[in-house]
Design a protein around this motif. Sequence first.
Motif, mmCIF file in Angstrom:
data_model
loop_
_atom_site.group_PDB
_atom_site.id
_atom_site.type_symbol
_atom_site.label_atom_id
_atom_site.label_comp_id
_atom_site.label_asym_id
_atom_site.label_seq_id
_atom_site.Cartn_x
_atom_site.Cartn_y
_atom_site.Cartn_z
ATOM 1 N N SER A 185 5.366 -2.317 15.243
ATOM 2 C CA SER A 185 6.207 -2.721 14.120
ATOM 3 C C SER A 185 6.080 -1.742 12.951
ATOM 4 C CB SER A 185 5.815 -4.118 13.632
ATOM 5 O OG SER A 185 5.965 -5.083 14.638
ATOM 6 N N ASN A 186 7.189 -1.572 12.243
ATOM 7 C CA ASN A 186 7.143 -0.843 10.986
ATOM 8 C C ASN A 186 6.677 -1.845 9.931
ATOM 9 O OD1 ASN A 186 7.942 0.203 8.355
ATOM 10 N ND2 ASN A 186 9.099 1.757 9.467
ATOM 11 N N THR A 187 5.407 -1.763 9.588
ATOM 12 C CA THR A 187 4.792 -2.761 8.701
ATOM 13 C C THR A 187 5.543 -2.877 7.382
ATOM 14 O OG1 THR A 187 2.650 -2.210 9.671
ATOM 15 C CG2 THR A 187 2.615 -3.483 7.637
ATOM 16 N N TYR A 188 5.786 -1.742 6.747
ATOM 17 C CA TYR A 188 6.437 -1.767 5.432
ATOM 18 C C TYR A 188 7.837 -2.357 5.527
ATOM 19 C CZ TYR A 188 8.774 -0.295 1.209
ATOM 20 O OH TYR A 188 9.502 -0.301 0.056
ATOM 21 N N ALA A 189 8.621 -1.910 6.507
ATOM 22 C CA ALA A 189 10.006 -2.375 6.622
ATOM 23 C C ALA A 189 10.076 -3.875 6.862
ATOM 24 C CB ALA A 189 10.718 -1.623 7.746
ATOM 25 N N LEU A 190 9.214 -4.395 7.731
ATOM 26 C CA LEU A 190 9.244 -5.822 8.039
ATOM 27 C C LEU A 190 8.799 -6.663 6.847
ATOM 28 C CD1 LEU A 190 9.660 -8.205 9.848
ATOM 29 C CD2 LEU A 190 7.467 -7.719 10.973
ATOM 30 N N LEU A 191 7.732 -6.245 6.170
ATOM 31 C CA LEU A 191 7.266 -6.994 5.004
ATOM 32 C C LEU A 191 8.311 -6.960 3.889
ATOM 33 C CD1 LEU A 191 3.533 -5.845 4.931
ATOM 34 C CD2 LEU A 191 4.422 -8.055 5.684
ATOM 35 N N HIS A 192 8.950 -5.817 3.708
ATOM 36 C CA HIS A 192 10.009 -5.691 2.700
ATOM 37 C C HIS A 192 11.162 -6.639 3.039
ATOM 38 C CE1 HIS A 192 13.310 -3.960 0.364
ATOM 39 N NE2 HIS A 192 12.408 -3.323 -0.360
ATOM 40 N N GLN A 193 11.525 -6.700 4.307
ATOM 41 C CA GLN A 193 12.604 -7.586 4.752
ATOM 42 C C GLN A 193 12.270 -9.049 4.469
ATOM 43 O OE1 GLN A 193 13.464 -7.356 8.969
ATOM 44 N NE2 GLN A 193 14.548 -9.304 8.954
ATOM 45 N N LEU A 194 11.063 -9.467 4.810
ATOM 46 C CA LEU A 194 10.674 -10.867 4.620
ATOM 47 C C LEU A 194 10.617 -11.237 3.139
ATOM 48 C CD1 LEU A 194 7.881 -11.174 7.342
ATOM 49 C CD2 LEU A 194 10.219 -12.045 7.453
ATOM 50 N N LEU A 195 10.070 -10.338 2.320
ATOM 51 C CA LEU A 195 10.025 -10.613 0.885
ATOM 52 C C LEU A 195 11.423 -10.672 0.287
ATOM 53 C CD1 LEU A 195 6.989 -8.367 -0.153
ATOM 54 C CD2 LEU A 195 7.104 -10.863 -0.328
ATOM 55 N N SER A 196 12.333 -9.866 0.819
ATOM 56 C CA SER A 196 13.717 -9.885 0.344
ATOM 57 C C SER A 196 14.390 -11.195 0.724
ATOM 58 C CB SER A 196 14.489 -8.708 0.947
ATOM 59 O OG SER A 196 13.943 -7.468 0.525
ATOM 60 N N GLU A 197 14.114 -11.671 1.910
ATOM 61 C CA GLU A 197 14.746 -12.910 2.393
ATOM 62 C C GLU A 197 14.371 -14.117 1.544
ATOM 63 O OE1 GLU A 197 13.904 -13.446 6.514
ATOM 64 O OE2 GLU A 197 15.149 -11.759 7.150
ATOM 65 N N ILE A 198 13.167 -14.141 1.025
ATOM 66 C CA ILE A 198 12.745 -15.297 0.214
ATOM 67 C C ILE A 198 13.016 -15.078 -1.282
ATOM 68 C CG2 ILE A 198 10.967 -15.973 1.872
ATOM 69 C CD1 ILE A 198 8.896 -14.773 -0.039
ATOM 70 N N GLY A 199 13.617 -13.918 -1.610
ATOM 71 C CA GLY A 199 13.991 -13.668 -2.995
ATOM 72 C C GLY A 199 12.937 -13.010 -3.850
ATOM 73 N N ALA A 200 11.859 -12.560 -3.235
ATOM 74 C CA ALA A 200 10.804 -11.880 -4.002
ATOM 75 C C ALA A 200 11.185 -10.445 -4.318
ATOM 76 C CB ALA A 200 9.490 -11.909 -3.236
ATOM 77 N N LEU A 201 12.087 -9.892 -3.524
ATOM 78 C CA LEU A 201 12.590 -8.531 -3.739
ATOM 79 C C LEU A 201 14.108 -8.580 -3.737
ATOM 80 C CD1 LEU A 201 10.332 -6.301 -1.466
ATOM 81 C CD2 LEU A 201 10.541 -6.095 -3.943
ATOM 82 N N SER A 202 14.711 -7.770 -4.590
ATOM 83 C CA SER A 202 16.170 -7.728 -4.617
ATOM 84 C C SER A 202 16.680 -6.582 -3.753
ATOM 85 C CB SER A 202 16.656 -7.549 -6.056
ATOM 86 O OG SER A 202 16.111 -6.382 -6.642
#
Length: 298
Positions: A281-298
């Motif tokens: 897994s691309n650790t950064y890409a997946l974590l960024h995606q999950l944080l974006s989905e819950i609204g923590a990242l725009s």
Amino acid sequence: LTDQLARGAWELFQRVEKEGGMAKALEAGLPQREVAEVAAKQKKALATRRQLMIGTNVYPIAGEELLEPRAVAAEVAKERSAAVAGQREARGDVAETLKAFGEAVAKHGDTSVELALTAIEAGATLGELMTACPAGQGAEAEALVAGRLAEDFEALRKAAMAYAAKHGEAPAIFQANLGPSRRYRARADWTTGFFQVGGFAVSADKDFDDVDSAVAAAKERGAAIVVLCADDGRYGEVMPGAAEAFAKALPEAHLLLAGAPGDNEEAWRKAGIRTFVNVRSNTYALLHQLLSEIGALS
């Protein structure tokens, strides 16, 4: 290794000389491109865990206070500037030493290095030395971008901390450990650590004997992200049904599976698994995606 390093450095020197010297190389963007290419490769290696940085993309410290490196660097630079100013005041104006250095360089004089050292000892900066050189006057170049490899992952952690400050709790992930996790401890711990890198609070402190109790616990916590984890034997026997049960009970949740899909990816996805988390897994890409989905990242 030393020989390889020396030869590689010499090749870089030769490339710079072919450009007409460092000033010309900077104008042409050679060092900027080299630095950017290396930085991109190293960031990709961190993102995919091909390169490990303790406390950044592996073994994070939960709740760790993250410093603002640029602010720290600015403060250090301010202190150094004050120290240089003090040097100048104690040793007098450096204009004459810089002028002598520039004239020596223009004439290719043998004393240019000695005069450069004299100017530095008097408080001259590297930028002033370059400006004093005839080749450096009037030259313009794209600035080298200063950056730190840990910045991308730190941005994830800061986003998670901001989310926690706003909502009263850190972004949560429910880790459904099905069956005794002692049988798959390495997988369970690795999975927990994977998400903690992004600042997630992972609920992984309980093992579930059956799927129904795991689903009930996830529903009670209102889990928006669920990762299924078990030993190899259960992946073929229990996990497909478990995925379907979670997908039915929590249709809006992002359902992940700890492990690689192998030849059964299509079947897993039909069961409700959206993402597979494993060493590829691309650790950064997946974590960024999950944080974006819950609204923590725009």
